[in-house]
Structures are given as C-alpha cells and as structure tokens.
Design a protein around this motif. Structure first.
Motif, mmCIF file in Angstrom:
data_model
loop_
_atom_site.group_PDB
_atom_site.id
_atom_site.type_symbol
_atom_site.label_atom_id
_atom_site.label_comp_id
_atom_site.label_asym_id
_atom_site.label_seq_id
_atom_site.Cartn_x
_atom_site.Cartn_y
_atom_site.Cartn_z
ATOM 1 N N VAL A 14 36.816 21.192 78.151
ATOM 2 C CA VAL A 14 37.785 20.180 78.576
ATOM 3 C C VAL A 14 39.045 20.274 77.716
ATOM 4 C CG1 VAL A 14 38.231 17.693 78.739
ATOM 5 C CG2 VAL A 14 36.054 18.629 79.553
ATOM 6 N N LEU A 15 38.874 20.376 76.404
ATOM 7 C CA LEU A 15 40.029 20.480 75.505
ATOM 8 C C LEU A 15 40.887 21.700 75.840
ATOM 9 C CD1 LEU A 15 38.428 19.566 72.065
ATOM 10 C CD2 LEU A 15 40.215 18.288 73.248
ATOM 11 N N HIS A 16 40.248 22.842 76.056
ATOM 12 C CA HIS A 16 41.000 24.062 76.342
ATOM 13 C C HIS A 16 41.679 24.002 77.705
ATOM 14 C CE1 HIS A 16 40.184 26.567 72.809
ATOM 15 N NE2 HIS A 16 39.051 25.872 72.731
ATOM 16 N N ALA A 17 41.035 23.364 78.678
ATOM 17 C CA ALA A 17 41.673 23.215 79.996
ATOM 18 C C ALA A 17 42.919 22.349 79.889
ATOM 19 C CB ALA A 17 40.684 22.611 80.993
ATOM 20 N N LEU A 18 42.838 21.274 79.106
ATOM 21 C CA LEU A 18 43.998 20.405 78.924
ATOM 22 C C LEU A 18 45.078 21.068 78.067
ATOM 23 C CD1 LEU A 18 42.098 17.059 78.397
ATOM 24 C CD2 LEU A 18 43.724 17.523 80.228
ATOM 25 N N ALA A 19 44.685 21.963 77.163
ATOM 26 C CA ALA A 19 45.640 22.598 76.250
ATOM 27 C C ALA A 19 46.504 23.657 76.928
ATOM 28 C CB ALA A 19 44.896 23.222 75.069
ATOM 29 N N VAL A 20 46.117 24.093 78.121
ATOM 30 C CA VAL A 20 46.929 25.092 78.829
ATOM 31 C C VAL A 20 48.331 24.544 79.071
ATOM 32 C CG1 VAL A 20 47.170 26.389 80.988
ATOM 33 C CG2 VAL A 20 44.941 26.225 79.865
ATOM 34 N N GLU A 21 48.424 23.309 79.508
ATOM 35 C CA GLU A 21 49.706 22.622 79.679
ATOM 36 C C GLU A 21 49.554 21.225 79.072
ATOM 37 O OE1 GLU A 21 51.607 22.785 83.524
ATOM 38 O OE2 GLU A 21 50.395 24.540 84.040
ATOM 39 N N PRO A 22 49.692 21.108 77.757
ATOM 40 C CA PRO A 22 49.355 19.853 77.084
ATOM 41 C C PRO A 22 50.216 18.655 77.456
ATOM 42 C CG PRO A 22 50.296 21.432 75.536
ATOM 43 C CD PRO A 22 50.117 22.138 76.840
#
Length: 108
Positions: A14-22
């Motif tokens: 979840v963190l990495h998915a959100l970090a793509v376009e923070p």
C-alpha cells in the motif's frame, strides 16, 4: 518506550502504491485493485496508517451525481519517508474471487 516494527508485506504494498504519485489523492477501491487486497485487509491498513500520521484522509468534495462521496488518501511527508526507507516486499499472493472455492454455510 516506542516499539518500531517492520511493516507487513500488505502495508508495504500500500505504501509503495501510494508513493508512486505521493501528492495524488487515491481512493481505497482503486488501491485495493492495484495491490490485490480485499476491503477487509485494505481498510484497516489505511486507518492504521492515518492514525500514525503516515496518510492524510479526506472526503471527495465533488462526487459525480448519484454516487456518494468517497474517502481519499495520500501520503504525508512522514509516510513518504517510510515508503522510501522500506524495501519493496514480494507481491502479495491473492486469488481472484471467482477462483476461490465457495464456502457453504449451514442454515441449521
């Protein structure tokens, strides 16, 4: 004393998915599809990340007519730091709902 634990593979996804376009607001259903998590796993993760100050949450301000507003999420600065410091986990193994065997529940 504060304990620090390594995030679960699901939380890391979840963190990495959100970090793509923070800076982009994302909604739960979209995230669930992207990372392969069902609502019963995803939403507790999102609530926990919000409680810890790693995510911002807001209600959609202008939903399309006939649809209720959705809850939107995006990473805070602290959340971005955690996502960058956390190595990517192995993909979470999930089966599509159609591939899962049906569970019969007795009515008596």
């Amino acid at each position: 004393m504060t304990r620090t634990r390594r995030p679960s593979p699901q939380t890391t996804a979840v963190l990495h998915a959100l970090a793509v376009e923070p800076s982009t607001w994302r909604y739960g259903y979209e995230l669930g599809l992207e990372v392969g998590l069902r609502a019963g796993t995803l939403y507790p993760i999102l609530m926990r990340l919000c409680d810890r100050g790693l995510l911002e949450a807001a209600w959609e301000t202008a939903p399309p007519p006939g649809r209720p507003p959705r809850h939107l999420y995006r990473l805070t600065g602290t959340g971005q730091e955690l996502a960058a410091a956390t190595p990517a986990a192995e993909p979470v193994e999930t089966k599509p709902a159609a591939a899962r065997p049906a569970k019969l529940r007795g009515a008596w």
